[in-house]
Design an enzyme around this catalytic site. Structure first.
Site, PDB file in Angstrom:
ATOM      1  CG  PHE A 178       0.240  58.272  16.340  1.00 57.77           C
ATOM      2  CD1 PHE A 178      -0.361  59.336  15.966  1.00 57.77           C
ATOM      3  CD2 PHE A 178      -0.310  57.420  17.545  1.00 57.77           C
ATOM      4  CE1 PHE A 178      -1.457  59.693  17.147  1.00 57.77           C
ATOM      5  CE2 PHE A 178      -1.224  57.654  18.416  1.00 57.77           C
ATOM      6  CZ  PHE A 178      -1.739  58.931  18.000  1.00 57.77           C
ATOM      7  CB  ALA A 185      11.034  59.047  20.779  1.00 57.32           C
ATOM      8  CB  CYS A 196      -8.873  54.298  23.766  1.00 61.11           C
ATOM      9  SG  CYS A 196     -10.426  55.140  24.321  1.00 61.11           S
TER      10      CYS A 196
HETATM   11  N1  LIG Z   1     -12.898  58.720  25.138  1.00 64.48           N
HETATM   12  C1  LIG Z   1     -12.305  58.491  24.080  1.00 64.48           C
HETATM   13  O1  LIG Z   1     -11.477  59.075  23.501  1.00 64.48           O
HETATM   14  C2  LIG Z   1     -12.955  57.397  23.266  1.00 64.48           C
HETATM   15  C3  LIG Z   1     -12.698  57.398  21.920  1.00 64.48           C
HETATM   16  C4  LIG Z   1     -13.092  56.311  21.043  1.00 64.48           C
HETATM   17  C5  LIG Z   1     -14.033  55.056  21.633  1.00 64.48           C
HETATM   18  N2  LIG Z   1     -14.409  55.374  22.995  1.00 64.48           N
HETATM   19  C6  LIG Z   1     -15.221  54.297  23.561  1.00 64.48           C
HETATM   20  O2  LIG Z   1     -16.449  55.034  23.713  1.00 64.48           O
HETATM   21  C7  LIG Z   1     -16.928  54.432  24.905  1.00 64.48           C
HETATM   22  C8  LIG Z   1     -17.324  55.505  25.658  1.00 64.48           C
HETATM   23  O3  LIG Z   1     -16.196  56.122  26.250  1.00 64.48           O
HETATM   24  P1  LIG Z   1     -16.160  57.555  27.148  1.00 64.48           P
HETATM   25  O4  LIG Z   1     -14.787  58.002  27.276  1.00 64.48           O
HETATM   26  O5  LIG Z   1     -17.173  58.441  26.630  1.00 64.48           O
HETATM   27  O6  LIG Z   1     -16.645  56.958  28.365  1.00 64.48           O
HETATM   28  P2  LIG Z   1     -17.192  57.524  29.796  1.00 64.48           P
HETATM   29  O7  LIG Z   1     -16.675  56.671  30.750  1.00 64.48           O
HETATM   30  O8  LIG Z   1     -16.564  58.948  29.724  1.00 64.48           O
HETATM   31  O9  LIG Z   1     -18.637  58.041  29.570  1.00 64.48           O
HETATM   32  C9  LIG Z   1     -19.679  56.975  29.803  1.00 64.48           C
HETATM   33  C10 LIG Z   1     -20.960  57.391  30.428  1.00 64.48           C
HETATM   34  O10 LIG Z   1     -21.923  56.705  30.174  1.00 64.48           O
HETATM   35  C11 LIG Z   1     -22.718  56.636  31.353  1.00 64.48           C
HETATM   36  N3  LIG Z   1     -23.476  55.387  31.720  1.00 64.48           N
HETATM   37  C12 LIG Z   1     -22.979  54.346  31.822  1.00 64.48           C
HETATM   38  N4  LIG Z   1     -24.349  53.473  31.797  1.00 64.48           N
HETATM   39  C13 LIG Z   1     -25.232  54.367  31.472  1.00 64.48           C
HETATM   40  C14 LIG Z   1     -26.727  54.018  31.539  1.00 64.48           C
HETATM   41  N5  LIG Z   1     -27.015  52.700  31.540  1.00 64.48           N
HETATM   42  N6  LIG Z   1     -27.383  54.849  30.983  1.00 64.48           N
HETATM   43  C15 LIG Z   1     -27.169  56.037  30.800  1.00 64.48           C
HETATM   44  N7  LIG Z   1     -25.736  56.564  30.976  1.00 64.48           N
HETATM   45  C16 LIG Z   1     -24.846  55.641  31.462  1.00 64.48           C
HETATM   46  C17 LIG Z   1     -21.734  56.924  32.538  1.00 64.48           C
HETATM   47  O11 LIG Z   1     -22.321  57.405  33.738  1.00 64.48           O
HETATM   48  C18 LIG Z   1     -20.855  57.885  31.874  1.00 64.48           C
HETATM   49  O12 LIG Z   1     -20.902  59.226  32.055  1.00 64.48           O
HETATM   50  C19 LIG Z   1     -16.056  53.384  25.437  1.00 64.48           C
HETATM   51  O13 LIG Z   1     -16.528  52.173  24.984  1.00 64.48           O
HETATM   52  C20 LIG Z   1     -14.657  53.814  24.982  1.00 64.48           C
HETATM   53  O14 LIG Z   1     -13.679  52.721  24.898  1.00 64.48           O
HETATM   54  C21 LIG Z   1     -13.762  56.349  23.746  1.00 64.48           C
END
Ligand SMILES: NC(=O)c1ccc[n+]([C@@H]2O[C@H](COP(=O)([O-])OP(=O)(O)OC[C@H]3O[C@@H](n4cnc5c(N)ncnc54)[C@H](O)[C@@H]3O)[C@@H](O)[C@H]2O)c1
Length: 474
Positions: A292, A295, A303
């Site tokens: 990380f 540059a 995120c």
């Molecule tokens: N993407 C990453 O690299 C990553 C890494 C670490 C943490 N996170 C965290 O994890 C969480 C999820 O991230 P993501 O990238 O998977 O999000 P995303 O938006 O890709 O997926 C979320 C999913 O949840 C579904 N959803 C929302 N409300 C719902 C409900 N009531 N019932 C059923 N399904 C529902 C949405 O339709 C969507 O498909 C976030 O808080 C994010 O900050 C993400």
């Protein structure tokens, strides 16, 4: 009172709410270990795709893992949250927490999921509710409150003669650290598993759930081999608030490290130093570490920015200073304009020029465009009157659909992209770009100029092929 979930069972019934990057990877890995997993997805199109075995985003290994687990019957997809919760010992919340315009996270998906869980709980057994979504400090208690409200809403109209008995449940925080592009690998072979809980029983259940990862007792899938010398994984058990802070602090530190490298790189360029050598020189110090420190045109993705902004909001609620956190964002925002300045130096006039963007995704091995530097750069080039072409091995379609405002000419390969370009900008460090035939590419261009926004290509190779090469910080 319901049965205790810690009663040792080989496999658990698990419900994962949200089948995005985090939910789908969590569901399929837990199903791979032999648990019975129902992934609940509310987006109809996404659900239909998943039920047909189509993965709605690009993530190496997920398709294979999902296929394996649906074939064994350990993984299924549903929109019926009530049935899935009722049938489960363990319920994950893995829904999105995007930023609102003011920087605060939009917690509406979490709140809806929590209330729905509350509405579906019954007294047949104690449930463990695991929050995997990244949420501000204090959200564990808030989720507990929402679940209780969901239960009370259901019990407001009890059946005639029915006794009010609250279904037993606990809430834990289990932040996710996977990286898009290596999500399966990161889940199976993590650096650590963090669990924030307020009772020992929940911690034991989490250890049981993650035992295959903690002890590495599963057989590694062929598409995600176990790294050499990989051994047991550390399990960190904390209170709820500390687990939530660990997630935000980890992302803030990583973003800060890159912004630091970028700020130093900009100084290197002014004084005639080479940021690549400087970063190597400091990264070998074990206290600093070499990862990380590359540059480039800065970080992106779903995120970093949203989590830093959310942390800043939390800090401000407590009147705490956030100057370092704010600086990491402003350095990053500035960094995205560097390739444009370099183009101006090389071409003088941008208006009427044809510029090719190599890559659109915020990083290689994903088609995710959330907060991708490519979008900022394309907007700026178009505003300046350039013709913008782009080629990304997997993200062209997403860009076309998610950014209809960008009048980009999408190309199928690097040769088509380079044809008649005045300059190329390397935005995403896809492997195939490193191995390109630069001699041929140079001949397709009006002017063989390349801005290597990730310091990814060989300067020597490019220069020999006739390119004017500009990196970042050297
Ligand atoms: N993407 C990453 O690299 C990553 C890494 C670490 C943490 N996170 C965290 O994890 C969480 C999820 O991230 P993501 O990238 O998977 O999000 P995303 O938006 O890709 O997926 C979320 C999913 O949840 C579904 N959803 C929302 N409300 C719902 C409900 N009531 N019932 C059923 N399904 C529902 C949405 O339709 C969507 O498909 C976030 O808080 C994010 O900050 C993400």
């Amino acid at each position: 009172m319901g049965k205790d979930i810690t009663v040792q069972k080989e496999s658990l019934n698990v419900c994962v709410i949200g089948a995005g990057y985090v939910g789908l990877v969590t569901s399929s890995c837990l199903a791979y270990f032999g648990n019975k997993v129902t992934a609940v997805e509310s987006n109809r199109m996404r659900l239909e795709k998943l039920q047909k075995g189509i993965i709605p985003f690009y993530e190496p290994g997920v398709e294979e893992l999902v296929k394996k687990c649906t074939q064994t019957g350990n993984l299924e997809f549903s929109s019926d949250i009530e049935a899935a919760v009722k049938n489960s010992d363990i319920i994950f919340i893995a829904v999105g927490t995007p930023s609102q315009p003011n920087g605060e996270p939009d917690l509406s998906q979490v709140s809806q999921a929590a209330r729905s869980i509350g509405g579906a709980l019954d007294t047949s057994r104690k449930r463990l509710i695991i929050n995997k979504s990244t949420v501000p400090v204090g959200s564990g208690n808030w989720v507990e409150m929402l679940i209780t409200q969901g239960i009370e809403a259901m019990q407001a109209v009890p059946a005639r003669g029915a006794q009010k008995t609250l279904p037993p449940f606990s809430v834990v925080s289990n932040p996710e650290f996977l990286r898009e592009g290596t999500a399966i690998h990161d889940t199976l072979y993590p650096d650590r598993i963090v669990v924030g809980a307020s009772d020992a029983e929940s911690v034991e259940t989490m250890k049981q759930l993650y035992k295959p990862i903690l002890t590495q007792s599963f057989s590694a899938p062929e598409f995600a081999p176990r790294p050499k010398d990989f051994s047991d994984v550390q399990f960190i058990s904390t209170d709820l608030a500390s687990a939530e802070m660990i997630k935000y602090s980890a992302n803030a530190f990583l973003a800060l490290k890159i912004s630091f490298a970028n700020e130093i790189a900009n100084i290197c360029e002014k004084v005639g130093a080479d940021a690549r050598q400087v970063m190597k020189g400091i990264g070998l110090d074990k206290r600093i570490g070499k990862l990380f420190l590359n540059a480039g045109i800065g970080w992106g993705g779903s995120c970093f920015k949203k989590d830093i902004k959310a942390l800043i909001e939390v800090a401000h609620e407590y009147n705490s200073s956030t100057s370092l956190l704010e600086a990491s964002i402003s350095v990053n925002d500035r960094q995205r304009h560097i390739p444009i300045s370099k183009l101006q130096e090389a071409l003088k006039i941008i208006k009427g020029r044809t510029i090719g963007l190599m890559g659109l995704a915020f990083k290689p091995n994903t088609d995710d465009l959330r907060d991708a530097p490519s979008i900022t750069i394309a907007h700026q080039l178009l505003k300046m009157g350039a013709l913008v072409k782009a080629y990304d091995p997997v993200a062209n379609d997403n860009c076309f659909h998610e950014h209809p405002e960008l009048e980009i000419v999408y190309c199928h390969d690097l040769s088509e992209l380079a044809t008649n370009c005045d300059a190329l900008i390397l935005v995403t460090e896809w492997d195939e770009f490193r191995d390109a035939n630069w001699h041929d590419i140079a001949h397709l261009m009006k002017k063989p100029i390349i801005i290597d926004g990730r310091n990814f290509l060989s300067e020597e190779l490019l220069t020999t092929a006739g390119f004017t090469y500009r990196g970042i910080g050297h």
